[in-house]
Design an enzyme around this catalytic site. Structure first.
Site, PDB file in Angstrom:
ATOM      1  N   THR A 145       0.851  -1.150   0.061  1.00 45.33           N
ATOM      2  CA  THR A 145       0.026   0.032  -0.067  1.00 45.33           C
ATOM      3  C   THR A 145       0.947   1.058  -0.253  1.00 45.33           C
ATOM      4  O   THR A 145       1.741   1.342   0.777  1.00 45.33           O
ATOM      5  CB  THR A 145      -0.837   0.229   1.392  1.00 45.33           C
ATOM      6  OG1 THR A 145      -1.666  -1.256   1.227  1.00 45.33           O
ATOM      7  CG2 THR A 145      -1.819   1.120   1.039  1.00 45.33           C
ATOM      8  N   GLU A 146       0.561   2.060  -1.098  1.00 44.93           N
ATOM      9  CA  GLU A 146       1.317   3.256  -0.967  1.00 44.93           C
ATOM     10  C   GLU A 146       2.871   3.299  -1.271  1.00 44.93           C
ATOM     11  O   GLU A 146       3.497   4.197  -0.788  1.00 44.93           O
ATOM     12  CB  GLU A 146       0.941   4.355   0.133  1.00 44.93           C
ATOM     13  CG  GLU A 146      -0.766   4.618   0.359  1.00 44.93           C
ATOM     14  CD  GLU A 146      -1.183   5.436  -0.785  1.00 44.93           C
ATOM     15  OE1 GLU A 146      -0.526   5.959  -1.498  1.00 44.93           O
ATOM     16  OE2 GLU A 146      -2.487   5.178  -0.649  1.00 44.93           O
ATOM     17  N   LEU A 147       3.366   2.145  -1.530  1.00 41.77           N
ATOM     18  CA  LEU A 147       4.724   1.837  -1.663  1.00 41.77           C
ATOM     19  C   LEU A 147       5.286   1.839  -0.255  1.00 41.77           C
ATOM     20  O   LEU A 147       6.662   2.009  -0.403  1.00 41.77           O
ATOM     21  CB  LEU A 147       5.328   2.708  -2.661  1.00 41.77           C
ATOM     22  CG  LEU A 147       4.939   2.626  -4.076  1.00 41.77           C
ATOM     23  CD1 LEU A 147       6.150   3.229  -5.084  1.00 41.77           C
ATOM     24  CD2 LEU A 147       5.117   0.982  -4.613  1.00 41.77           C
ATOM     25  N   TRP A 299       5.281   6.638  -0.751  1.00 37.99           N
ATOM     26  CA  TRP A 299       5.404   7.503  -2.088  1.00 37.99           C
ATOM     27  C   TRP A 299       4.769   8.928  -1.784  1.00 37.99           C
ATOM     28  O   TRP A 299       4.578   9.664  -3.025  1.00 37.99           O
ATOM     29  CB  TRP A 299       5.150   6.653  -3.391  1.00 37.99           C
ATOM     30  CG  TRP A 299       3.897   6.391  -3.605  1.00 37.99           C
ATOM     31  CD1 TRP A 299       2.713   6.597  -2.907  1.00 37.99           C
ATOM     32  CD2 TRP A 299       2.916   5.898  -4.842  1.00 37.99           C
ATOM     33  NE1 TRP A 299       1.441   6.268  -3.387  1.00 37.99           N
ATOM     34  CE2 TRP A 299       1.688   5.717  -4.616  1.00 37.99           C
ATOM     35  CE3 TRP A 299       3.704   5.511  -5.986  1.00 37.99           C
ATOM     36  CZ2 TRP A 299       0.934   5.290  -5.546  1.00 37.99           C
ATOM     37  CZ3 TRP A 299       2.926   4.956  -6.982  1.00 37.99           C
ATOM     38  CH2 TRP A 299       1.377   4.929  -6.862  1.00 37.99           C
TER      39      TRP A 299
END
Lengths: 525, 432
Positions: A145-147, A299
């Site tokens: 999730t979200e890097l 990120w």
């Protein structure tokens, strides 16, 4: 030969409806189905469908030379099934070409990797199965999730058998190093890492339509020029972005679709770059070495940290309270509870509570259904309060039952013992009292005798004596005796009393003693 | 830059928010090197002269020479005083003043043209007479004093501002702290409305205390938008009540309403929200502090909903009692139907009490750390209150940011905006 690696993120949360506190314990439907449907439909029409069609055209044109990758959260897949089956179908068509890799992530687009290994593994397993079932290929590359990534998260992912993971090429982690190589996890070197080239990615994702940007407008010529300017030794340019970039964040009118349609031709004509998927690169490239990420990165925003989702008071309270329920949810067998448990973990809910943008809220107002983090938090906590009640009830049915039964039994036993004790005490007292009375029955005790007993006594007593003794008797005794005499006896007694003059006290005493003697005779055993 | 400013009251002799706001603004302006002549109908001598030269209108002799003045007077002579035309004044104070004046048998007219006139400077039944006389003084000062610009606060002083403008030819700025619509709702007093509109029309620039008020000025008074500027009020920390520490005598949480109990303050919405919360949570008490023409109606409303055991009325509070209520409160609610600005939530926030305010209040425009709901949305209001009472993180965040936010609403900043307005007006004026 150098590579370009496209990875697009597809995700839509199940947004919560306005859930008031008086719904707690009463209503258990949490989602704003209208908005969720509307947004999914809009994004499908404006972004997913036209962009998928565009990618399909490019694949048809360039064959295996053009490749991209996707990660679609489980919740987005389920939403598409419901609200935009046409979009899901077009993703399946892309999968069938073999030029598109589908990655895996957490089913709920959750932050579980930061809180619970067990839940994290469970969701990754779920998602992997769902992706395989939907697109026909078992995913082998992981993106969180979200890097979000750290050494420990990477090690967990490696333990699950993955050999490749995507994350952010955060400046504060890389230092002087280039993101354009393959790296490895610092704990387990078996896990390789592809890092986002955030400058080139964000040029497309964020700055493309920014007219104040010195490079606006961005052309494919300019972009390929930048690619060519990169050090020849660099191996891979990772262009990671939200899929909604195309047509939703950057409207069609900005020329974003035209840019993407033109890009492969320009790359093939003017550069030595090829397009590759993450798993191809994982096999092709030699890792440059480990990168150390002791604290989680993502990120998001300038900081590339977790502060968009966690860290303020709202987020931390909600997050901790949610995961306190994990053990109970796991022993619960209710499908709707399990489904809500997943949906409540979606990172977006915590994102809405972010207070970082009190000063400049603009960027994050996008898709945010709440006017302020305060409202987002209150609404989430209302839902969570209801969810907690349901989880308690559900988990309680199996586990708590046995324990309560034992407790209740013990309580009951104790009560029975108590009341038994009381009854015994009482009986003892009564018995003692009776015994004590019988020891020395006095004249006054007549008042306590039963009517039968009094009648029995009166048979033995001369009316004359009775009249004498009643002169000095207490009212209670008199009242006990008179009604127990026959009517004739009462009359005679009255006559005798009239005639009776003064009575000596000694006489009374004597007669009383006689009667007491008779009492003992009659009633003492 | 020198400003002739007309106010109605000045600390320490104030009955409401107008005097406080004027004082804050005056102090702020001195920081930006603006010199002030502040005129009040009646000065007591103990006003803070460091921020402005206080001119006592009662001491200005007036000689009637001009026919225009007579005509002016004839226009507004016979206006009746209703309790609702009085701005920023609590009904108790008004009623008291009114009773006192009745006893002394002060007459309505006639003394306006005396050479000297003793203003009461209050909001008594002679208000209209005082306003008129004040206007005459305005014209005298307009001739006698040396200044660059005229600034008048609220309708009471507009006639004075207009008169000063006429006498001096200098530009006029009028400042709207409240309009007749805020005070009276739909039952607008026509005469007051006319004075307000005349003032706004005569002004070179109009300052409104919020965008909400600015819209009222544009929509209801027909003033061109480019002439109306919003300058939000600020907070003078020195005028705020001290924060108290008190131990609560009961275990329930306390939710507070504090303000005049009139239609415009939306007390009924507060009661409806309280009712909804008590259906779910008996561990809460509600208090309605204040007085007003709807008090009895509200007591009945509460009784009808059968929540009187948890809903309390205190009557009119001031000074220490207000601090005391805030010290006991867990949530403060301002459900105003129409509130030009609204300073009370800021006092609550200073005491670290989280606030729920209506979107129909000017103060909502400047606050981030407040939960904002539409005044009619009693369910949303109830939900916000419930959330604040039950979810600890909300309190933490409010304690962290709320007080600081209030402290950052500085008059100095507001005054700079006012000064910018002066400069615009003056440059237009000089270019004419």
């Amino acid at each position: 030969m150098r590579s370009i690696c496209f990875y697009f993120q597809v995700h839509q949360p199940n947004r919560l409806r306005t859930y008031r506190f008086f719904d707690i314990g009463e209503k258990h439907d949490y989602y704003d189905n209208y908005t969720n449907r509307m947004i999914m439909r809009r994004v499908a029409d404006k972004s997913y469908l036209p962009m998928n069609a565009l990618l399909m055209d490019l694949i048809n044109e360039y064959g295996s030379a053009f490749k991209v990758s996707f990660s679609i959260s489980g919740i987005a897949i389920e939403q598409m099934k419901q609200y935009a089956p046409d979009a899901l179908e077009s993703f399946k068509r892309l999968a069938e070409t073999g030029n598109v890799e589908f990655l895996t992530e957490t089913y709920a687009h959750s932050l579980a990797s930061l809180k619970s290994r067990k839940e994290f593994e469970k969701q990754v397993k779920m998602q992997t199965e769902l992706v395989e079932k939907t697109f026909g290929v078992k995913p082998v590359t992981f993106r969180n999730t979200e890097l979000i990534y750290s050494d420990e998260i990477g090690a967990m992912v490696a333990d699950m058998g993955f050999e490749l993971m995507l994350t952010e090429g955060a400046k504060h982690v890389l230092g002087w190093r280039s993101p354009n190589y393959l790296y490895t996890n610092a704990i387990n070197p078996k896990l390789k890492l592809l890092l986002k080239n955030f400058r080139l990615s964000d040029d497309i994702a964020f700055r493309f339509s920014e007219q104040g940007w010195s490079e606006w407008p961005l052309t494919t010529k300019k972009f390929v020029g930048w690619l060519n300017a990169i050090d020849k030794n660099d191996e891979v340019i990772n262009l990671f972005m939200d899929y909604e970039t195309f047509g939703e964040h950057q409207w069609k009118e900005t020329g974003i679709f035209d840019f993407m349609r033109e890009l492969p031709a320009r790359v093939f004509a003017d550069s030595d770059y090829t397009f590759n998927t993450p798993s191809e690169l994982g096999k092709m490239l030699q890792p440059k070495g480990p990168i150390h990420v002791p604290y989680p990165i993502s990120w998001a925003d300038e900081e590339r940290d977790l502060t968009a989702w966690l860290g303020n008071e709202f987020q931390d309270e909600a997050f901790d309270k949610l995961y306190q329920l994990e053990d109970k949810v796991n022993i619960c067998n209710d499908e709707s509870v399990k489904n809500d448990w997943l949906n409540l973990q979606t990172s977006d809910h915590f994102y809405y509570m972010c207070t970082k943008w009190f000063s400049d809220g603009e960027v994050h107002k996008y898709f945010n259904p709440y006017g302020s983090p305060y409202e987002a938090f209150i609404n989430y906590m209302n839902v969570l309060s209801d969810f907690e009640i349901r989880v308690d009830n559900c988990a309680g049915e199996s586990e708590v039952d046995a324990e309560t039964l034992k407790e209740k039994t013990e309580e009951l036993l104790e009560e029975v013992q108590k009341s038994a004790k009381k009854i015994i005490e009482k009986t003892k007292k009564t018995v003692k009292k009776t015994v004590d009375k019988n020891k020395d029955l006095s004249f006054d005790d007549i008042k306590d005798l039963s009517n039968t007993a009094v009648k029995k006594l009166l048979k033995e007593v001369d009316l004359q004596d009775l009249a004498v003794v009643l002169k000095d008797a207490s009212e209670e005794v008199t009242e006990k005796i008179i009604p127990n005499l026959g009517k004739r006896a009462q009359k005679s007694l009255a006559e005798i009393e009239k005639e009776l003059g003064k009575v000596k006290k000694t006489d009374i005493k004597k007669i009383k003693k006689d009667i007491e003697g008779k009492l003992k005779e009659l009633f003492k055993k | 830059m020198k400003v002739l400013m007309f106010g109605w009251e000045f600390p320490p002799h104030i009955t409401g928010g107008l005097g406080t706001a004027c004082y804050g603004l005056a102090k702020g302006l001195t920081k930006h090197n603006v010199e002030l002549i502040f005129v009040v109908p009646k000065a007591y001598g103990d006003e803070d002269q460091s921020v402005a030269r206080i001119v006592n209108a009662s001491e200005i002799p007036f000689v009637l020479t001009d026919e225009e003045h007579k005509e002016f007077w004839s226009k507004i002579k016979y206006m009746e005083i209703g309790s609702k035309i009085v701005p920023y004044v609590d009904p108790e104070v008004y009623a008291k003043t009114y009773e006192e004046n009745k006893k002394t048998g002060e007459s309505f007219t006639s003394k306006v043209f005396d050479k000297k006139y003793e203003f009461s400077g209050k909001y008594g039944p002679n208000l209209m007479e005082e306003i008129s006389r004040y206007a005459l003084i305005g014209s005298t000062l307009g001739i006698e004093e040396d200044f660059d610009i005229i600034h008048a606060h609220d309708w009471l002083t507009y006639p004075a501002g207009i008169a000063a403008k006429k006498a001096s030819g200098k530009p006029l700025v009028v400042h709207i702290h409240a309009t007749e619509f805020d005070r009276s709702g739909r039952n607008v007093n026509r005469e007051v409305y006319d004075i307000e509109r005349e003032g706004m029309q005569a002004a070179d620039m109009v300052i409104a205390v919020s965008n909400l008020t600015r819209n009222t000025v544009i929509e209801h008074y027909g003033i061109p938008p480019e002439k109306v500027v919003t300058v939000h009020n600020a907070v003078d920390q020195s005028m705020m009540q001290d924060v108290m520490e008190v131990k609560k005598p009961f275990k329930e949480k306390l939710v507070t309403f504090l303000g005049r109990i009139t239609q415009q303050k939306g007390p009924a919405y507060f009661i409806e929200a309280a009712y909804r919360i008590l259906q779910k949570d008996k561990n809460v008490r509600f208090v309605m502090a204040g007085s007003g023409d709807m008090l009895n109606q509200m007591v009945e409303h509460v009784a009808r909903l059968r929540i009187s055991d948890k809903f309390h009325f205190t009557g009119f509070l001031k000074g220490k009692d207000i601090s005391h209520v805030f010290a006991l409160s867990d949530v403060f609610v301002m459900p105003s139907v129409s509130e030009p600005f609204g300073i009370v939530p800021l006092e609550a926030m200073r005491s670290s009490v989280p606030v729920v305010i209506s979107k129909q209040s000017g103060v909502a425009e400047v606050l981030t750390h407040a939960i904002k709901v539409d005044f009619w949305d009693v369910e949303g209001m109830a939900d916000a209150i419930y959330g604040l009472l039950h979810y600890e993180a909300l309190n933490k965040v409010f304690r962290k940011y709320g007080k600081k936010e209030v402290e950052n609403l500085k008059w100095e900043d507001a005054a700079l905006k006012v000064k910018n307005v002066y400069q615009t007006v003056l440059s237009n004026y000089n270019n004419k």
